[in-house]
Write a protein that holds these residues in place. Structure first.
Motif, PDB file in Angstrom:
ATOM      1  N   THR A   4       8.120  13.909 -38.773  1.00 55.29           N
ATOM      2  CA  THR A   4       8.213  14.988 -37.796  1.00 55.29           C
ATOM      3  C   THR A   4       6.888  15.085 -37.052  1.00 55.29           C
ATOM      4  OG1 THR A   4       9.727  16.163 -39.262  1.00 55.29           O
ATOM      5  CG2 THR A   4       8.706  17.450 -37.501  1.00 55.29           C
ATOM      6  N   VAL A   5       6.977  15.195 -35.727  1.00 59.75           N
ATOM      7  CA  VAL A   5       5.775  15.251 -34.888  1.00 59.75           C
ATOM      8  C   VAL A   5       5.859  16.464 -33.971  1.00 59.75           C
ATOM      9  CG1 VAL A   5       4.380  14.030 -33.169  1.00 59.75           C
ATOM     10  CG2 VAL A   5       5.626  12.731 -34.916  1.00 59.75           C
ATOM     11  N   LEU A   6       4.823  17.275 -33.999  1.00 58.16           N
ATOM     12  CA  LEU A   6       4.694  18.366 -33.037  1.00 58.16           C
ATOM     13  C   LEU A   6       3.969  17.788 -31.837  1.00 58.16           C
ATOM     14  CD1 LEU A   6       4.920  21.255 -32.088  1.00 58.16           C
ATOM     15  CD2 LEU A   6       2.885  21.808 -33.411  1.00 58.16           C
ATOM     16  N   VAL A   7       4.704  17.610 -30.734  1.00 59.64           N
ATOM     17  CA  VAL A   7       4.150  16.990 -29.530  1.00 59.64           C
ATOM     18  C   VAL A   7       3.612  18.092 -28.621  1.00 59.64           C
ATOM     19  CG1 VAL A   7       4.684  15.616 -27.480  1.00 59.64           C
ATOM     20  CG2 VAL A   7       5.695  15.017 -29.678  1.00 59.64           C
ATOM     21  N   ARG A   8       2.378  17.908 -28.192  1.00 62.20           N
ATOM     22  CA  ARG A   8       1.738  18.820 -27.240  1.00 62.20           C
ATOM     23  C   ARG A   8       1.166  17.971 -26.106  1.00 62.20           C
ATOM     24  NH1 ARG A   8      -0.716  21.084 -32.286  1.00 62.20           N
ATOM     25  NH2 ARG A   8       0.483  22.943 -32.788  1.00 62.20           N
ATOM     26  N   LEU A   9       1.747  18.128 -24.929  1.00 61.81           N
ATOM     27  CA  LEU A   9       1.344  17.340 -23.766  1.00 61.81           C
ATOM     28  C   LEU A   9       0.591  18.225 -22.780  1.00 61.81           C
ATOM     29  CD1 LEU A   9       4.706  15.431 -23.240  1.00 61.81           C
ATOM     30  CD2 LEU A   9       2.696  14.690 -24.538  1.00 61.81           C
ATOM     31  N   ASP A  10      -0.646  17.858 -22.499  1.00 63.49           N
ATOM     32  CA  ASP A  10      -1.478  18.617 -21.564  1.00 63.49           C
ATOM     33  C   ASP A  10      -1.156  18.180 -20.139  1.00 63.49           C
ATOM     34  OD1 ASP A  10      -3.405  19.851 -20.034  1.00 63.49           O
ATOM     35  OD2 ASP A  10      -5.107  19.101 -21.193  1.00 63.49           O
ATOM     36  N   THR A  11      -0.431  19.040 -19.418  1.00 59.29           N
ATOM     37  CA  THR A  11      -0.033  18.736 -18.046  1.00 59.29           C
ATOM     38  C   THR A  11      -0.724  19.663 -17.047  1.00 59.29           C
ATOM     39  OG1 THR A  11       1.902  20.171 -18.250  1.00 59.29           O
ATOM     40  CG2 THR A  11       2.211  17.828 -18.758  1.00 59.29           C
ATOM     41  N   ASP A  12      -1.772  20.317 -17.465  1.00 59.95           N
ATOM     42  CA  ASP A  12      -2.468  21.296 -16.627  1.00 59.95           C
ATOM     43  C   ASP A  12      -2.919  20.711 -15.291  1.00 59.95           C
ATOM     44  OD1 ASP A  12      -3.352  23.977 -16.335  1.00 59.95           O
ATOM     45  OD2 ASP A  12      -5.413  23.288 -16.646  1.00 59.95           O
ATOM     46  N   ALA A  13      -3.346  19.467 -15.277  1.00 59.27           N
ATOM     47  CA  ALA A  13      -3.855  18.844 -14.045  1.00 59.27           C
ATOM     48  C   ALA A  13      -2.764  18.687 -12.981  1.00 59.27           C
ATOM     49  CB  ALA A  13      -4.463  17.476 -14.356  1.00 59.27           C
ATOM     50  N   TRP A  14      -1.500  18.742 -13.380  1.00 61.09           N
ATOM     51  CA  TRP A  14      -0.399  18.548 -12.440  1.00 61.09           C
ATOM     52  C   TRP A  14       0.465  19.801 -12.298  1.00 61.09           C
ATOM     53  CZ3 TRP A  14      -1.214  15.193 -16.647  1.00 61.09           C
ATOM     54  CH2 TRP A  14      -1.996  14.069 -16.323  1.00 61.09           C
ATOM     55  N   LEU A  65       0.818  -1.207   0.000  1.00 61.22           N
ATOM     56  CA  LEU A  65       0.000   0.000   0.000  1.00 61.22           C
ATOM     57  C   LEU A  65       0.852   1.257   0.000  1.00 61.22           C
ATOM     58  CD1 LEU A  65      -2.917  -0.892   2.439  1.00 61.22           C
ATOM     59  CD2 LEU A  65      -3.053  -0.505  -0.022  1.00 61.22           C
ATOM     60  N   SER A  66       1.942   1.277   0.745  1.00 59.74           N
ATOM     61  CA  SER A  66       2.784   2.471   0.786  1.00 59.74           C
ATOM     62  C   SER A  66       3.484   2.691  -0.546  1.00 59.74           C
ATOM     63  CB  SER A  66       3.792   2.397   1.924  1.00 59.74           C
ATOM     64  OG  SER A  66       4.749   1.398   1.672  1.00 59.74           O
ATOM     65  N   VAL A  67       3.914   1.630  -1.218  1.00 60.81           N
ATOM     66  CA  VAL A  67       4.542   1.765  -2.526  1.00 60.81           C
ATOM     67  C   VAL A  67       3.539   2.280  -3.541  1.00 60.81           C
ATOM     68  CG1 VAL A  67       5.553   0.472  -4.436  1.00 60.81           C
ATOM     69  CG2 VAL A  67       6.344   0.076  -2.107  1.00 60.81           C
ATOM     70  N   SER A  68       2.321   1.756  -3.560  1.00 62.03           N
ATOM     71  CA  SER A  68       1.339   2.201  -4.537  1.00 62.03           C
ATOM     72  C   SER A  68       0.888   3.628  -4.253  1.00 62.03           C
ATOM     73  CB  SER A  68       0.137   1.256  -4.586  1.00 62.03           C
ATOM     74  OG  SER A  68      -0.557   1.293  -3.358  1.00 62.03           O
ATOM     75  N   ALA A  69       0.970   4.067  -3.011  1.00 58.39           N
ATOM     76  CA  ALA A  69       0.569   5.437  -2.686  1.00 58.39           C
ATOM     77  C   ALA A  69       1.604   6.445  -3.163  1.00 58.39           C
ATOM     78  CB  ALA A  69       0.354   5.575  -1.187  1.00 58.39           C
ATOM     79  N   THR A  70       2.881   6.056  -3.238  1.00 64.23           N
ATOM     80  CA  THR A  70       3.912   6.992  -3.665  1.00 64.23           C
ATOM     81  C   THR A  70       4.207   6.903  -5.154  1.00 64.23           C
ATOM     82  OG1 THR A  70       5.657   5.425  -3.104  1.00 64.23           O
ATOM     83  CG2 THR A  70       5.020   7.009  -1.405  1.00 64.23           C
ATOM     84  N   ALA A  71       3.875   5.820  -5.799  1.00 68.71           N
ATOM     85  CA  ALA A  71       4.165   5.645  -7.221  1.00 68.71           C
ATOM     86  C   ALA A  71       2.880   5.798  -8.020  1.00 68.71           C
ATOM     87  CB  ALA A  71       4.776   4.277  -7.461  1.00 68.71           C
ATOM     88  N   ALA A  72       2.597   7.034  -8.410  1.00 70.35           N
ATOM     89  CA  ALA A  72       1.372   7.298  -9.162  1.00 70.35           C
ATOM     90  C   ALA A  72       1.722   7.556 -10.626  1.00 70.35           C
ATOM     91  CB  ALA A  72       0.637   8.491  -8.566  1.00 70.35           C
ATOM     92  N   THR A  73       1.180   6.755 -11.519  1.00 70.48           N
ATOM     93  CA  THR A  73       1.394   6.926 -12.950  1.00 70.48           C
ATOM     94  C   THR A  73       0.070   7.300 -13.595  1.00 70.48           C
ATOM     95  OG1 THR A  73       3.182   5.307 -12.955  1.00 70.48           O
ATOM     96  CG2 THR A  73       2.163   5.792 -15.066  1.00 70.48           C
ATOM     97  N   TYR A  74       0.107   8.350 -14.429  1.00 72.45           N
ATOM     98  CA  TYR A  74      -1.097   8.855 -15.081  1.00 72.45           C
ATOM     99  C   TYR A  74      -0.868   8.970 -16.586  1.00 72.45           C
ATOM    100  CZ  TYR A  74      -2.079  10.375 -10.324  1.00 72.45           C
ATOM    101  OH  TYR A  74      -2.277  10.406  -8.973  1.00 72.45           O
ATOM    102  N   PRO A  75      -1.894   8.690 -17.391  1.00 64.30           N
ATOM    103  CA  PRO A  75      -1.768   8.949 -18.826  1.00 64.30           C
ATOM    104  C   PRO A  75      -1.768  10.456 -19.065  1.00 64.30           C
ATOM    105  CG  PRO A  75      -3.984   8.184 -18.295  1.00 64.30           C
ATOM    106  CD  PRO A  75      -3.187   8.112 -17.032  1.00 64.30           C
ATOM    107  N   VAL A  76      -0.981  10.898 -20.027  1.00 68.16           N
ATOM    108  CA  VAL A  76      -0.911  12.314 -20.378  1.00 68.16           C
ATOM    109  C   VAL A  76      -1.641  12.506 -21.699  1.00 68.16           C
ATOM    110  CG1 VAL A  76       0.609  14.248 -20.933  1.00 68.16           C
ATOM    111  CG2 VAL A  76       1.285  12.594 -19.176  1.00 68.16           C
ATOM    112  N   ASP A  77      -2.544  13.462 -21.731  1.00 68.97           N
ATOM    113  CA  ASP A  77      -3.314  13.762 -22.940  1.00 68.97           C
ATOM    114  C   ASP A  77      -2.393  14.399 -23.977  1.00 68.97           C
ATOM    115  OD1 ASP A  77      -5.100  14.537 -24.906  1.00 68.97           O
ATOM    116  OD2 ASP A  77      -6.197  15.946 -23.641  1.00 68.97           O
ATOM    117  N   ASP A  78      -2.221  13.717 -25.104  1.00 66.66           N
ATOM    118  CA  ASP A  78      -1.423  14.256 -26.198  1.00 66.66           C
ATOM    119  C   ASP A  78      -2.271  14.401 -27.461  1.00 66.66           C
ATOM    120  OD1 ASP A  78      -1.641  11.506 -26.744  1.00 66.66           O
ATOM    121  OD2 ASP A  78       0.261  11.469 -27.814  1.00 66.66           O
TER     122      ASP A  78
END
Length: 155
Positions: A61-71, A16-29
């Motif tokens: 060539t890719v123009l990458v735009r990552l929405d990180t507003d939530a963080w 439980l302590s490991v899962s509470a500190t290791a949070a992975t989220y998908p990033v909207d691209d």
């Protein structure tokens, strides 16, 4: 029996302590754009039927735009991912204009593209992406689905 119960309880608490500190989220691209209409793959060798010359390479060539507003205001690490492919091993390498890190990954892996503070709601960069695959396994048009995920650092 009591010692076994304590060990199980301790293991559950650690999990439980490991899962509470290791949070992975998908990033909207979803605002990212591939600037070339399609990726044209070319044989790496003039004799593609040989085992060593079966590779194909394409550049886009890719123009990458990552929405990180939530963080916003947090610290984190952003990774680019590429799932396993039905055509076998695919390798991607890229250069950037400096906001994101250059790097490489193979299908089934993830690679670090950003580490640090998330100060803006949007991270943008242009990637020159080089894709390599086994040309003998490409029988039709394939779609590669890169994605991004964020590991937040604990406050």
């Amino acid at each position: 029996m009591k010692a076994r119960l304590v060990n199980v309880t301790l293991l559950a608490a650690l999990a439980l302590s490991v899962s509470a500190t290791a949070a992975t989220y998908p990033v909207d691209d979803s605002a990212s754009q591939v600037l070339d209409s399609s990726l044209r793959m070319k044989w790496d060798s003039v004799a593609p039927q040989s085992v060593r010359g079966a590779g194909v390479t394409g550049v886009t060539t890719v123009l990458v735009r990552l929405d990180t507003d939530a963080w916003n205001g947090r610290q984190g690490r952003i990774y680019m991912t590429l799932p396993e492919q039905p055509i076998g091993q695919v390798t991607a390498s890229w250069t950037t204009h400096g906001t994101l890190l250059p790097g490489a990954l193979r299908s089934g892996e993830r690679a670090l593209v950003y580490a640090g503070p998330l100060r803006q709601g949007l991270i943008e960069d242009t990637l020159r992406l080089v894709i390599q695959a086994d040309g003998q396994k490409l029988v039709r048009t394939e779609q590669l689905r890169f994605s991004f995920e964020l590991d937040l650092e604990t406050p």
